[in-house]
Motif scaffolding. Structure first.
Motif, short mmCIF file in Angstrom:
data_model
loop_
_atom_site.label_atom_id
_atom_site.label_comp_id
_atom_site.label_asym_id
_atom_site.label_seq_id
_atom_site.Cartn_x
_atom_site.Cartn_y
_atom_site.Cartn_z
N LYS A 1 0.82 -1.21 0.00
CA LYS A 1 0.00 0.00 0.00
C LYS A 1 0.85 1.26 0.00
O LYS A 1 0.40 2.32 -0.45
CB LYS A 1 -0.95 -0.01 1.19
CG LYS A 1 -0.32 0.04 2.57
CD LYS A 1 -1.39 0.12 3.64
CE LYS A 1 -0.80 0.18 5.05
NZ LYS A 1 -0.47 -1.17 5.54
N THR B 1 -4.12 -2.49 0.48
CA THR B 1 -4.74 -1.17 0.53
C THR B 1 -6.02 -1.22 1.37
O THR B 1 -6.54 -2.30 1.67
CB THR B 1 -5.08 -0.68 -0.88
OG1 THR B 1 -5.99 -1.61 -1.49
CG2 THR B 1 -3.83 -0.55 -1.73
N GLU C 1 -7.13 -4.09 -2.47
CA GLU C 1 -6.78 -4.16 -3.89
C GLU C 1 -6.13 -5.50 -4.27
O GLU C 1 -6.48 -6.10 -5.29
CB GLU C 1 -5.83 -3.00 -4.20
CG GLU C 1 -5.50 -2.80 -5.66
CD GLU C 1 -4.66 -1.55 -5.85
OE1 GLU C 1 -3.56 -1.66 -6.40
OE2 GLU C 1 -5.12 -0.46 -5.45
#
Length: 607
Positions: A536, A593, A597
Motif C-alpha cells: 500500500k 490497501t 486491492e
C-alpha cells in the motif's frame, strides 16, 4: 510463515550491519595453481559474529566439490549456516558444498556464510584436505568406492526418486553425481535425490557416482531403469483464499480485525490464519496474551460496534474474530504456531510428538475461545535444517509431529502447515519428509516469497518472489515453480498445496541499474524495518516499471524494489489454477490497501 520475514533479516542481514575485514590468517603467498579458501568476519558484536568463507579455484580446470574445515577455540561456536552443509565434531567444523555451488570453474569462486557466538576465531583451516592458503595441496589421489544398491523409491509422471547406499572413501565423500543415461541430472550431498523434468510413460536409466573433496570420482553404481507414470492433466484449481492476520498489527500498525471487514477482505477470504502462538519447551503456548484476549476494544474499534466491558470473559483479537465469524459465517479461523522467531521449541516437541499435540489441542480448544478456531497451522522454520537456529531432529521429525497432531485433533479439525519453498538441490525441502507428512495435513502453505532480499546488502538485486527461474537468478531452485514441482515429486498432491503471495516488497538502495542483478549499498528504508515495505506504500512511492519471472519490480531514484501487483498476482493465479493447486494464501492482511486491492486480484484470479 514467519514474517514479517523481516525477522529473517534480523537473523541474517542483521548480523551484517557492522562490516569489518577480519581475515583468517596472515598466510604465505598462495600457489598460483591451487584451490584456496579465505574466511573473514563480516560483523562482530562482542558476544558473537557473522562470517563468510570464499573458496577460490586457482587451478586451470573446474572442481566438482569442495570441503572447508577448521577448529574453533573453547567457548566459541557456529550456529546458523547458509550455502553450505555443516557438520561438527567437538570443536572441529566441516563445511561442504550444497550441490548447486559445488562445481567451481577455473578462476571462479563459491562462498558460504555463518553466524557464531563467542569471542574466538577459526584456526587450522583446510580446503579439500590442503591448507587454505594453497601451500601443500590435498595429497589425496584415491577415488571413492562406487555407491551401492541404487534403487527407485518413488515416481510420478515427471520425476523419479532415487536412493543408494553411501560410498566409502579414504578421506570422505563430499558429493554424489546422479546421471540420467550419460547426462548429469543432479548433484547432491546425501544418499537420495529426485530427478524432475521427465516425460510421462517413458523409461529412463540412472546411475550414481561419488566424489571426494579432491575431485576424485568413483566408478558408477549399478544402473536402475524406471518408467515414469502416465501423465494426468493438472485438473481444475481450487479457490481457497487464506490470509494471515499478525497479532502485533494491533500495535504500531493499528490494523485490527475490524479492518478485515471494512476493507471487504472478509467476504473474499475462505480462511484466516492467526499468527502466532508460541512454541516453548516442546509445547504450544500463548504468544501475546494482551493482543490475543485481553485488549479492550471500544465501540468504534469493534467489528459489531459494541464496546468490550471490563468483566467480559474474552476480549482482544480472539473476541473480535468471534464477531467476524458471526458476521461472515463462511469464514474459518486457524491458529498458527511458530514462525521464524518462535520455531525454537519444535525440536524439543519432535522428541515427544504426542505430548506436543496434547498441549496444542488443550490450548486451541480452551473453552474461552474453542468456538473461534477451526484447527491448527504449524509454521516450523525449519525441520532438520537451519533457520533462526539449526534443528537436528532428523528427516522423519516433521512427519511424526504432523501424525501426532492429526491423531489428537481428529478429522473434524483442520491441520495445516506453512513450509519451506527452498527447491534447490539438497535444500530444505529435501531435509524433511514433507511427502510422508502430506497424508496428515489438509494442505501445505509453501512460503514462495523471501527468496531474495537486502540481507544480501550489496545485492544482486532480485525479485523476492519469482514465479519461475530466469537468466541471472542468484540461486537455482529459489523460485515458486521449483518448490511446487519438487513437492509434487515427493508425492505431495497438487490439491494439498497453495501458492504464497507477499503483500509487501523487498528493496535495496544505492542501485543504478534498473534491471535485476544490480549492485547496491544496503537495504532501502522501510516504515517499520529496513529493506521491507507494504504494498500500500510502495504502489505510490515507487511504482512498478518492470517485470521479471512473473513478479513486478521498480527502480526509482537509487532504490530498487520487487513486489506483487494486481497484474502479477493475476498471472500467478493462472499458474495456480493450471497446476491444480488448492488456491492461494498471502502474508499478510495489513499490507494491502484500505479497499483490499491485492486480495481482490487474488480472488478474481482464482475465479
Amino acid at each position: 510463515m514467519s514474517r514479517p520475514r523481516g525477522r529473517r533479516a534480523i537473523g541474517l542481514a542483521g548480523a551484517l550491519i557492522l562490516m569489518m575485514a577480519g581475515s583468517l590468517v596472515a598466510a604465505p603467498q598462495a600457489s598460483a595453481a591451487a584451490v584456496t579458501a579465505t574466511c573473514t568476519k563480516t560483523s562482530d558484536w562482542g558476544t558473537g559474529f557473522g562470517g563468510q568463507c570464499t573458496v577460490k579455484n586457482g587451478t586451470t580446470a573446474s572442481i566438482a566439490g569442495w570441503k572447508v574445515e577448521f577448529d574453533l577455540p573453547a567457548g566459541t561456536s557456529i550456529g546458523s549456516t547458509w550455502d553450505a552443509a555443516k557438520s561438527v565434531s567437538g570443536d572441529h567444523y566441516t563445511f561442504t558444498n550444497v550441490g548447486w555451488n559445488g562445481t567451481v570453474a577455473a578462476g571462479a569462486s563459491a562462498s558460504f556464510g555463518f553466524n557464531g557466538s563467542g569471542a574466538g576465531w577459526i584456526s587450522g583451516c583446510k580446503v579439500n584436505g590442503g591448507a587454505c592458503d594453497g601451500t601443500g595441496g590435498s595429497g589425496d589421489t584415491q577415488a571413492p568406492a562406487a555407491p551401492g544398491n541404487l534403487r527407485s523409491t518413488g515416481k510420478t509422471s515427471s520425476s523419479v526418486s532415487l536412493a543408494w547406499n553411501a560410498a566409502t572413501d579414504n578421506v570422505g565423500v563430499t558429493a554424489y553425481d546422479v546421471y540420467r543415461g550419460s547426462t548429469l541430472a543432479d548433484t547432491v550431498t546425501g544418499t537420495s535425490a529426485t530427478v524432475s523434468g521427465l516425460s510421462p510413460s517413458t523409461a529412463y536409466s540412472f546411475t550414481v557416482k561419488a566424489r571426494d573433496a579432491a575431485g576424485n570420482t568413483s566408478p558408477a553404481s549399478n544402473a536402475v531403469s524406471v518408467t515414469t507414470q502416465e501423465g494426468p492433466g493438472p485438473g481444475p484449481g481450487g479457490k481457497k483464499v487464506i490470509g494471515y492476520f499478525a497479532q502485533w498489527g494491533v500495535y504500531q500498525r493499528a490494523y485490527h480485525v475490524k479492518n478485515i471487514d471494512t476493507s471487504g477482505s472478509a467476504a473474499k477470504l475462505t480462511h484466516i490464519n492467526y499468527a502466532f502462538g508460541n512454541v516453548q519447551n516442546g509445547r504450544c503456548t500463548i504468544g501475546d496474551s494482551f493482543a490475543d484476549y485481553e485488549k479492550a476494544y471500544t465501540a468504534g474499534e469493534s467489528v459489531d460496534g459494541v464496546a468490550d466491558t471490563w468483566d467480559q470473559p474474552l476480549r482482544g483479537s480472539f473476541n473480535q474474530l468471534r464477531k467476524l465469524k458471526k458476521k461472515h459465517p463462511h469464514l474459518k479461523v486457524i491458529w498458527s504456531f511458530g514462525g521464524w522467531t518462535w520455531s525454537g521449541g519444535f525440536g524439543q516437541a519432535a522428541a515427544n510428538p504426542a505430548a506436543f499435540a496434547d498441549s496444542c489441542y488443550s490450548l486451541v480448544e480452551d473453552p474461552r475461545w474453542a468456538d473461534v478456531f477451526d484447527g491448527i497451522d504449524i509454521d516450523w522454520e525449519y525441520p532438520n535444517a537451519c533457520g533462526l537456529t539449526c534443528d537436528t531432529s532428523g528427516f522423519s521429525s516433521f512427519k511424526n509431529l504432523m501424525s501426532a497432531l492429526r491423531a489428537r485433533f481428529g478429522s473434524n479439525n483442520l491441520v495445516t502447515a506453512a513450509i519451506t519453498a527452498d527447491g534447490s538441490n539438497g535444500g530444505k525441502i529435501d531435509a524433511a519428509d514433507y511427502g510422508g507428512a502430506a497424508q496428515y495435513v489438509d494442505w501445505y502453505l509453501p512460503m514462495t516469497y523471501d527468496f531474495f532480499g537486502a540481507w544480501a546488502a550489496q545485492g544482486p538485486t532480485a525479485p523476492h518472489s519469482p514465479l519461475t527461474s530466469y537468466p541471472g537468478i542468484p540461486q537455482q531452485g529459489f523460485n515458486s515453480d521449483a518448490a511446487i514441482q519438487k513437492l509434487k515429486s515427493k508425492g505431495v498432491p497438487a490439491n494439498k498445496m497453495l501458492l504464497g503471495i507477499g503483500f509487501y516488497g523487498r528493496g535495496w538502495q544505492g542501485v543504478t541499474q534498473k534491471e535485476p542483478g544490480g549492485t547496491a549499498s544496503g537495504a532501502a528504508p522501510g516504515t517499520y524495518e529496513q529493506g521491507i515495505e507494504d504494498y500500500k506504500v510502495l504502489k505510490g512511492r515507487c511504482p512498478a516499471n518492470g517485470t521479471v519471472a512473473g513478479t513486478a519490480y521498480a527502480h526509482c531514484g537509487n532504490q530498487w524494489w520487487s513486489y506483487d501487483t494486481p497484474s502479477s498476482i493475476g498471472g500467478k493465479m493462472t499458474y495456480a489454477k493450471n497446476q491444480g493447486l488448492a488456491g492461494s494464501f498471502f502474508w499478510e492482511l495489513s499490507g494491502d490497501t484500505a479497499n483490499g486491492e491485492l486480495i481482490s486480484a487474488l480472488k478474481n484470479g482464482l475465479g
